[in-house]
Scaffold this motif. Structure first.
Motif: not given
Ligand code: HEM
Length: 185
Positions: A71-82, A85-93
């Motif tokens: 449900y969180a729609h996270l990709n591994v790349v989101d862990v290191l590249v801000p 993300g598709s979900f709230k990209p700024f706050w997630q970033g």
């Protein structure tokens, strides 16, 4: 299964945030060269380091469980590249930026002898950026981010870290640190 991963992801994120709050406060006490009640100077450095490493374990659990939560729609790349993300990209970033800073701070601390004191100290200053960025991520990205109890935890953390920072910047702190390091004649 997703519900359990999601709940675990949120709880481990909150534990990580609280531990990193303690890390910042203990880091400032370490810099002051002062003991704490029941904690001699040399062990404060150890507690500072160990709480950070436990915080990193909870952070890995936070990211890992949310990566597995479909449900969180996270990709591994989101862990290191801000900010990809598709979900709230700024706050997630912001969470990703905090992780990038944390990796640099922990790596230069563990490799302190190899990188030298100057590099270690320069990178360690970014801890003062990492903490508020992680806090903003938690409030902006989290399901509980704007709930009363979470804002209370966040508010108390800001007051405690803020008080330590004011102490850190005070003339008395600098003078007593210099005195302890024998640099004041
Ligand atoms: C130092 C770094 C980080 C800290 C301290 C941290 C902490 C937190 C906290 C406290 C929350 C709020 C949980 C809640 O509302 O109950 C949260 C939410 C979230 N974090 Fe992080 N986080 C960090 C980095 C990251 C990274 C790098 C990712 C992903 C790659 C991530 C993914 C998420 C997601 C998806 C949420 C929303 C969960 C929900 O639905 O509430 N976080 N984070």
């Amino acid at each position: 299964m997703d519900e359990a991963l999601w709940a675990f992801g949120r709880v481990s994120g909150i534990v990580a945030l609280v531990l990193f709050t303690l890390t910042v406060m203990l880091g400032i006490v370490t810099r002051s060269g002062r003991p704490l009640p029941g904690l001699p100077r040399f062990s404060i450095v150890l507690v500072h380091r160990n709480i950070t490493l436990i915080g990193c374990v909870f952070l890995v659990l936070h990211i890992g469980s949310l990566l597995l939560d479909s449900y969180a729609h996270l990709n591994v790349v989101d862990v290191l590249v801000p900010f990809l993300g598709s979900f709230k990209p700024f706050w997630q970033g912001l969470g990703t930026v905090a992780v990038d800073l944390l990796v640099a701070i922990v790596a230069t601390s563990l490799l302190r002898r190899r990188v030298g004191v100057r590099v270690f100290r320069f990178v360690h200053w970014f801890a003062y950026a990492m903490w508020p960025i992680a806090l903003a991520h938690s409030i902006g990205n989290g399901t509980d981010g704007l709930s009363g109890w979470f804002l209370l935890v966040a508010g108390v953390s800001v007051v405690l870290v803020g008080a330590c920072l004011l102490w850190r910047l005070s003339a008395r702190f600098i003078e007593s640190t210099r005195l302890r390091q024998g640099r004041l004649t």
